[in-house]
Design a protein around this motif. Sequence first.
Motif, short mmCIF file in Angstrom:
data_model
loop_
_atom_site.label_atom_id
_atom_site.label_comp_id
_atom_site.label_asym_id
_atom_site.label_seq_id
_atom_site.Cartn_x
_atom_site.Cartn_y
_atom_site.Cartn_z
N LEU A 191 0.83 -1.21 0.00
CA LEU A 191 0.00 0.00 0.00
C LEU A 191 0.86 1.26 0.00
N TYR A 198 -8.09 -3.77 3.65
CA TYR A 198 -8.05 -2.66 2.69
C TYR A 198 -7.58 -3.10 1.31
N CYS A 254 -8.38 -0.65 -1.98
CA CYS A 254 -7.38 0.33 -2.39
C CYS A 254 -7.48 0.53 -3.90
#
Length: 336
Positions: A252, A279, A283
């Motif tokens: 990330l 996530y 994302c």
Amino acid sequence: MRNVGVREISRRTGFSPATVSNALNNKRGVNKDTAETIRRMAKELGYERSEHLDHIRFVLARKTGKILDEGTFHPGVIEGVERVAAQLKLQTTFTTIELSNREAAAKQAFEITHDMSNGIVLLGTEMAEEDYVLFRDPQAPLVVVDGWSDRLFFESVVTQNENSAFRAVTYLAEHGHRQIGYIAGDYRIKNFPLRERGYRRAMREAGLTIDSKWRVVVGTTVNTSYDAMKEWLSANPPLPTAFFVENDIMALGCMRAMTEQGIRIPEDVSVVGFDDLPYASVCNPPLTTARIPNREMGEIATHRLMDQIREPRDYTCVTHLSTTFVERQSVKFLQS
């Protein structure tokens, strides 16, 4: 029956707690007369090994926090532990041991491992080999999750790190990628070298060259991985067509740095992570990754604890769980 523990027997006999523990568990290395003295005192005090657990203790062994503090892996493990504990009508308690404070950690570990009323699920994510010494010869049932010792034998539940990374990199190669880089964490937990070994094996078997200029070392938090990738990109280096990243948190941070530098994912470079943290699916773009069955790891670990109570044995097992490869939009298919 009196609630007598190892420490009380140690105080009464003058022998160390470790010697008392070894004698009560018929371990080798204890003088015969010493062992008889200890067992006699234990009998006089009403000491008996517990045949049931009052609660499950989840122990988070924290060394630096560089992996655990931003990760959402261990809450899933906890959920799995609590689910099985509830089915068994057992409470779950939580303890954090700060391994950086060696003296305090040793005291905590001894008290926990010699409390026969609890079964221990020990999170080993940040533990190094030397940390397992603190938990050697536990009197309470103990299972390590996401960690293992190379020198001591513990019941463990771990991920198939090497094979999972091998499969992820092979996936990239099968979809036309010939220049595949590796993003490594600067804090080397025991999982990471195995993932890198899987990467290297996949590259060799695909007949691809491993280029050191595409091994990028970054921090293990979102911000530190972002900063390191931003610095690496500032030199305007040539890019591989894809990166395999040791975990999703680093992925990330690196993806954010790439996007800010105008690098499009996956059009300019593809990215594959490891963990499938929550996530990863939201994302931009959603991250292709290897999903670790963390809740199932907690469930299996708790069942292994109960097995140690019901059917004691003189050997331990390491259980390897496979991952699930999750295809999303962070990988571009190239012509083979």
